[in-house]
Structures are given as C-alpha cells and as structure tokens.
Write an enzyme that holds these catalytic residues in place. Structure first.
Site, PDB file in Angstrom:
ATOM      1  N   HIS A  93       0.771  -1.295   0.102  1.00  0.00           N
ATOM      2  CA  HIS A  93      -0.134  -0.207  -0.107  1.00  0.00           C
ATOM      3  C   HIS A  93       0.878   1.115   0.063  1.00  0.00           C
ATOM      4  CE1 HIS A  93      -4.412  -0.641   1.047  1.00  0.00           C
ATOM      5  NE2 HIS A  93      -4.012  -1.902   0.535  1.00  0.00           N
ATOM      6  N   GLU A 150      -6.442  -0.125  -5.983  1.00  0.00           N
ATOM      7  CA  GLU A 150      -7.564   0.483  -5.256  1.00  0.00           C
ATOM      8  C   GLU A 150      -6.848   1.879  -5.701  1.00  0.00           C
ATOM      9  OE1 GLU A 150      -5.662  -1.266  -3.011  1.00  0.00           O
ATOM     10  OE2 GLU A 150      -7.096  -2.844  -3.181  1.00  0.00           O
TER      11      GLU A 150
END
Length: 315
Positions: free
Chosen positions: A38, A106
C-alpha cells in the site's frame, strides 16, 4: 494439505515491526508469509505504509519462509517493467521462495501521481497486459513492447533467478476470477467463497493453488478485542466497489462511521473454537493456502495462542 501462513499488515505496522512479526510467525510454526503493498493505510488510525520491496529484502535475510505480495498493483503507481525487476530481485534474495501476487488495485494507492483512475474493465485489461510484460522481461531477452496501455523500449533484465516467481492473481468478482484462472499461476482472495474458487479452477486454474487471507483479533476479552478490531480495521466490513474507488483514508473513515463492532464478522477474543471456525470456512471453500493476520498490538500473545492451541488442532 493446507498451508497456514501469517499475513503481515503494512498498513498497521512499521517496517521493523513487520520483520519482528515475521520472525515470531516462523517460530510459531506458520509456514509462509503474505505482505500487503500500500501507499496509504485504509484509515489514519492504522498509521503505517512502508515500501513493500524494501521490507521484502529485509524479510529475505530474517526468515526462511516463502513470501507473497498480497497484492501488488502493477498498473499505475509503478510500471510493470519496474515490478518485473523488483520481483526478480525478490526471487533471488528469497532463493526461489517469492510469489508475486497482483491485482487491479485501489484508487487509495494508485491516484497519487495524478493519473485518472480507470474503470474496472480497463483495469482488468491493463493487468493482463502488465502480466504479459512482466513475463516477457523475465525471459532475459531484450524487450520492446508497444501495447494498448504500456510502452517498453529496449529493456532487458540482467538480475534474473533460474526460475521466475509464480504470479498469483487476485479476484473478488466473476470477471476478475476468470482472468485469474486464465493468466495466473495461482489465485488470491479474501472471501471464504467456494463459488469463486470453483470459478477459478474452471477458468483455467485447475491444479493451481488458491490462497486467501483474513483478519482476527486475539485478546483476553472478546468485547475488548472486537473494539480493537473496530478501531483499526472497520474496513473489513466494507464490500462492493467502494474499496476500489475511494482515494483517501478519510473517505474510508466516513464510511466506517456506519459500521458497528458487532458487524465485524471476524474471530475476536480468546476462544479457540471461534478462531478455528473462522479458518474452517476458508478450508471448506477449497483454499490451499490460508493467511491469518492479528489486529492490534498483542502480537506475542497471538503467536503463543496459535502456536500452542490453534495450529496443532489444524494439523
């Protein structure tokens, strides 16, 4: 036989803490590691987000377990040619124990360069093209590639392992699962859903491994553990397209206001039967590899609990 591994959360723990947890996981009898990739945490309370490739390098020197990214997005934030190089280096450092887990990503992580976030159908096409580029570069040949989404100009990887790492592809819906079966060496999910596993096998994944990860929160009191899980990971209760489309942690925090501690469907507290039931859902769904992540600071207690109580019953 099912492999039981530990899921390292890059969003919740510092890089040094991730290395410490990996050592504890190996000592406790876990057989493999997942690690998330991430740029941002899901919510600010998680508070971390280290560069996964640096951490993987440190893991290679700290433990002897296989390591899988769960998952890397090779679409926008990092070009697939760079991911190919990073994964090849990880495979060399880990002596062949690295698996590249990839997915369509994402907006939370991928929007940061100012590029428009593509719709899901385009992201699937981009992922297929990215995987093709990565595999082409792993041949060691000089590559020039002019695709619909990516350009590679006279690139060659020189630091290559004898065997390239397998590529596991994530999928949460029928179209992405079909893609995983068609182009992946394995499948990644976070849902205990047998229909998804069956669809992967029917789409070309027959005989290939399916892996899943999920979170638990061990604690001496169930209510306290559930409150900890709700404080740090209310996002486990978010479903649908919101996960892929929201760009900032504060947006997930806004959605999380609608989530109650009771709505978190994860094992919380000290009851081994609760943890075993949670794991069994994934076993029954047909996953070959299951990765468990402990929420919160009580890592030593979690590993002691799993080492002495849970893992022996699973085996």
């Amino acid at each position: 036989m099912t492999t039981f591994g530990y899921f390292l959360s890059s969003e919740e723990h510092s890089p040094k803490e991730l290395i410490r947890q990996a050592k504890l996981a190996e000592q406790a009898g876990f057989e493999a590691l997942w690690i998330s990739d991430h740029y941002h945490p899901w919510i600010a309370a998680q508070g971390q987000s280290s560069f996964v490739w640096s951490v993987i390098g440190a893991l290679s020197q700290a433990v002897s377990l296989p390591v899988t990214t769960a998952v890397t997005c090779p679409l926008v934030r990092i070009h697939p040619a760079i991911i190919a190089q990073a994964a090849a280096t990880a495979q060399l450092l880990l002596d062949g124990r690295f698996r590249l887990g990839v997915g369509t990503g994402e907006a939370l992580n991928e929007h940061i360069l100012g590029t428009a976030w593509p719709p899901a159908a385009d992201r699937r096409l981009m992922l297929e093209e990215a995987v093709e580029i990565i595999r082409e570069l792993w041949t060691g040949r000089l590559i020039t590639y002019h695709g619909e989404f990516y350009e590679v100009e006279t690139a060659r990887l020189y630091g290559l392992p004898e065997q390239p790492p397998p590529i596991y592809v994530s999928g949460l819906g029928p179209k992405s699962v079909e893609l995983a079966g068609r182009i992946g060496d394995g499948y990644i999910s976070v849902k205990p859903n047998q229909e998804l596993v069956d669809a992967f096998h029917k789409s070309g994944g027959a005989g290939k491994p399916a892996a899943a990860g999920f979170k638990v929160c061990w604690g001496t009191e169930e209510e306290e553990a559930r409150l900890t899980a709700h404080r740090l990971w209310p996002t486990t209760a978010i479903s649908g397209e919101a996960e892929q489309l929201l760009p900032l942690p504060r947006h997930f925090e806004q959605i999380a206001q609608l989530i109650t501690p009771e709505s978190l469907k994860i094992p919380c507290g000290p009851d081994p039967e609760d943890h075993l039931r949670g794991i069994q859902e994934y076993v029954d769904a047909g996953y070959d590899e299951i990765y468990i992540s402990q929420i919160g600071p009580q890592q030593e207690e979690f590993f002691e609990f799993y080492s002495t109580v849970v893992l022996p019953q699973l085996r």
